[in-house]
Design a protein around this motif. Sequence first.
Motif, PDB file in Angstrom:
ATOM      1  N   LYS A 192     -41.485  30.312  51.647  1.00  0.00           N
ATOM      2  CA  LYS A 192     -41.308  31.701  51.210  1.00  0.00           C
ATOM      3  C   LYS A 192     -42.148  32.013  49.966  1.00  0.00           C
ATOM      4  O   LYS A 192     -41.667  32.551  48.972  1.00  0.00           O
ATOM      5  CB  LYS A 192     -39.828  31.989  50.927  1.00  0.00           C
ATOM      6  CG  LYS A 192     -38.942  31.904  52.174  1.00  0.00           C
ATOM      7  CD  LYS A 192     -37.504  32.233  51.834  1.00  0.00           C
ATOM      8  CE  LYS A 192     -36.632  32.128  53.084  1.00  0.00           C
ATOM      9  NZ  LYS A 192     -35.213  32.387  52.795  1.00  0.00           N
ATOM     10  N   ASN A 193     -43.425  31.617  50.034  1.00  0.00           N
ATOM     11  CA  ASN A 193     -44.376  31.894  48.950  1.00  0.00           C
ATOM     12  C   ASN A 193     -43.963  31.281  47.617  1.00  0.00           C
ATOM     13  O   ASN A 193     -44.320  31.774  46.544  1.00  0.00           O
ATOM     14  CB  ASN A 193     -44.573  33.408  48.772  1.00  0.00           C
ATOM     15  CG  ASN A 193     -45.113  34.066  50.027  1.00  0.00           C
ATOM     16  OD1 ASN A 193     -45.985  33.510  50.692  1.00  0.00           O
ATOM     17  ND2 ASN A 193     -44.590  35.226  50.361  1.00  0.00           N
ATOM     18  N   GLN A 194     -43.193  30.213  47.674  1.00  0.00           N
ATOM     19  CA  GLN A 194     -42.754  29.540  46.457  1.00  0.00           C
ATOM     20  C   GLN A 194     -43.125  28.062  46.556  1.00  0.00           C
ATOM     21  O   GLN A 194     -42.931  27.428  47.583  1.00  0.00           O
ATOM     22  CB  GLN A 194     -41.241  29.696  46.284  1.00  0.00           C
ATOM     23  CG  GLN A 194     -40.712  29.124  44.980  1.00  0.00           C
ATOM     24  CD  GLN A 194     -39.205  29.300  44.852  1.00  0.00           C
ATOM     25  OE1 GLN A 194     -38.503  29.398  45.852  1.00  0.00           O
ATOM     26  NE2 GLN A 194     -38.698  29.336  43.638  1.00  0.00           N
ATOM     27  N   THR A 195     -43.679  27.533  45.485  1.00  0.00           N
ATOM     28  CA  THR A 195     -44.030  26.117  45.449  1.00  0.00           C
ATOM     29  C   THR A 195     -42.997  25.370  44.619  1.00  0.00           C
ATOM     30  O   THR A 195     -42.746  25.717  43.461  1.00  0.00           O
ATOM     31  CB  THR A 195     -45.423  25.904  44.850  1.00  0.00           C
ATOM     32  OG1 THR A 195     -46.399  26.571  45.668  1.00  0.00           O
ATOM     33  CG2 THR A 195     -45.777  24.422  44.783  1.00  0.00           C
ATOM     34  N   LYS A 206     -43.738  23.948  50.041  1.00  0.00           N
ATOM     35  CA  LYS A 206     -43.975  25.383  49.944  1.00  0.00           C
ATOM     36  C   LYS A 206     -43.103  26.093  50.964  1.00  0.00           C
ATOM     37  O   LYS A 206     -43.100  25.750  52.145  1.00  0.00           O
ATOM     38  CB  LYS A 206     -45.442  25.716  50.204  1.00  0.00           C
ATOM     39  CG  LYS A 206     -46.376  25.206  49.118  1.00  0.00           C
ATOM     40  CD  LYS A 206     -47.826  25.612  49.396  1.00  0.00           C
ATOM     41  CE  LYS A 206     -48.755  25.113  48.292  1.00  0.00           C
ATOM     42  NZ  LYS A 206     -50.162  25.470  48.560  1.00  0.00           N
TER      43      LYS A 206
END
Length: 872
Positions: free
Chosen positions: A485-488, A483
């Motif tokens: 920068k708010n991305q998975t 995870k």
Amino acid sequence: MLTANEIRDSFVKFFESKGHQIVPSAPMVIKDDPTLMFTNAGMNQFKDIILGNHPAKYRRVTDSQKCLRVSGKHNDLEEVGHDTYHHTMFEMLGNWSFGDYFKKEAISWAYEYLVNVLKLDPKDLYVTVFEGSPSEGISRDDEAAGYWGQFFPEDHIINGNKHDNFWEMGDTGPCGPCSEIHIDSRSEEEKAAVPGRELVNKDHPQVIEIWNLVFMQYNRKADGSLEPLPAKVIDTGMGFERLVRTLQGKTSNYDTDVFQPIIKVIGDLSGKKYGDDEKVDIAMRVVADHIRTIAFSTTDGQLPSNAKAGYVIRRILRRAVRYAYTFLGQKQAFMYKLVPVLIENMGGAYPELKAQQALIEKVMKEEEESFLRTLETGIRLLEKTMNEAKAAGKTEISGVDAFTLYDTFGFPFDLTELILRENGLTADVKGFEAEMQKQKERARNAAAVETGDWVTLKEGETTFVGYDYTEYETSILRYRQVKQKNQTLYQIVLSDTPFYAESGGQVGDTGVLVSEFETIDIIDTKKENNLPIHITKKLPEHLDAPMMACVDTDKRAACAANHSCTHLLDEALRQVLGTHVEQKGSLVTPDSLRFDFSHFQKVTPEQLREVEHLVNAKIRENVPLTEYRNLPIEKARELGAIALFGEKYGDEVRVVQFGSSIEFCGGTHVSATGKIGMVKIISESSVAAGVRRIEAVTGAKVEEMFDTVQDTLSDLKALFNNAPDLKAAISKYIDENAGLKKQVEEFMKEKEASVKNKLIEGAKDINGVKVIKTVLPMPADAVKNIAFQLKGQFTENLFVVIGSVFDNKPLLTVTMSEDQVKAGLNAGQLVREAAKLIQGGGGGQPHFATAGGKNPDGLSAAVDKVIELAGF
């Protein structure tokens, strides 16, 4: 007394006698590991082996590794120079075992080398062992203590805490207890007064750690738990500079032959003597240390810059310049003059220094000169800030002002404090630290990565098949979630992969994983600790299903064309500019290529064209690729293959050859040069001192570029009535335009003179002052000329206010003779107040000022307001 070079040699020869393979130092600058910028420990080059990503070629290894520690948890920068034993660049002597021997041999050989070979007195040595951690279920390292007990009495074996005696690679990964060896170099009287054991790990300058033996026996998981490692690892590191100091009987690392030759030359150049003044001594130590870091990083391909690793190197260089400027009186670049003495002392062990001497000196000199200019700018800005503070009755400048000087202008905070003290002022330290913390938080949040544990589906190692295939049957070995920068995202390791992982300047492949159930997009392929990792936005639902790994072949072909073209460019540049040209970096994408190379002046258009013609001739020859895989490195050198400085090569390498172009390379390439199509250089520029950059396109991108040029030419011809000789037509129009412009200027001068005369005729005499006011439809330059002509003609008793409009933009202009200024009038104040009526603002000098606005309808009122405010 042994010299530093003899000591380095004795260490590796000792462990060679114990069955260890001597390996060369890896580069100090790390290029293909996203978790590290610099080699900060001897084990870095073996991370892929320790993590199980790559088999160990040798079970026992020894070397001397050049390291750099200036950031993260190993940040010693601010101590460097102030104490006697911290450094930025240092050498780490080490020996490793990968699943071979363990604690018993590591401990006995360490004792044998120090006491039997180097003849150190065991009474002066103390060792530490891990005291244990009940919360994690780890008991005291009694095994290590037992082995040490064969050589030392109990009071020389000290329990150490988790901070000092439990080594971890990172938040997750291999870890284990360690044993440090400390030496007490104090006088006999001091030893009698206070036992050395009481000063171990207490930051005493004469009781210091020289060797750390790490026993990697656990793996730290993401939840913090520990599991035993299947193959235990020995990783030892001994500070070379500290060992030399001990053996040469010195109390400071800087008094050894590692640094003294450099310090002597610093003294000769500055006219200062080492040992006379503590501040001067600190400055000399800082420069002597930092010169090594800058030189070695430059040879490894990392030049000073404003980003990432380059910023760290620039910061170190500027710290040295600042100390030399402040305490050694060096207002001109001088550090580059130290490079010859550095090479004289270290060039034997590290021949890359001599090979890159011209570049090192050039880079250093230009960086020094640049920062000296920055220092002068910063001092002027600080003087302005100090004057403002004194005028306001303050004795402190704000932390925000100090941070702006530091962050925006590169002005060191400690230099700000020094100058302030000299002027009876201080800085708001807490305010500065608060601003610094905010910046760190911003950087930390931007870079924060949350990494899960690897989930292993099956054991095995990845086989790269991408040189021969773009599609290949495969299966998933392991995966993990990441995870950022708010991305998975998900990282997937495959058993076999045709995907090229980003390295050597070439971007990673993209493509798909296809099973009978689904298709998963691979958005990038990267390399971490020599492990190819495939990045996806989602996991396959059927993780154990057989899959086809399919590379995006269009993107791969474009990358291959651009990569092969960089090789041809490298050869052509050497032919045209000279054999001093060396690659200093590259970027290969499907759309374009970028090639950085060493050269000390701008490449002329004629030279660029010659380079381009040479490369295109080689493309037209359609020279086939000759590829050598797993070639012994000596055979590669015999072929004449060009290796890059700052790259780590193994005993076997891959060599790519297109005729007379022969280079070490791991990237993907075209099968013959004809597939490149054509190359077109689109720019040439400077990257840093002594380094130039070429950007170019190949193949279809060249066609697109030529289409754009052709369309532009067609449009231009249409504008000039399709003139057969476009250049002549444009030249004619330029000449005609210049003539018309001259006529307009002459007309405007005549009009200005006419308007000026009419204004004089219409002037009013008010209390003996010639007052002129008007509103004109004229451009600002013309109005300014009229105002200055009036002021020049009437040197006394003149007051002029002109409102003008041009392109619907109102302007208010006020000028007056000097006697009116002395009488108390101020043009700047008058226009600022009156400009409110045209919804604007402005200012200027007391005798001349202007103000622009948005409301032309208010211009007459604004003119009248100026007259009213002036009292006429």
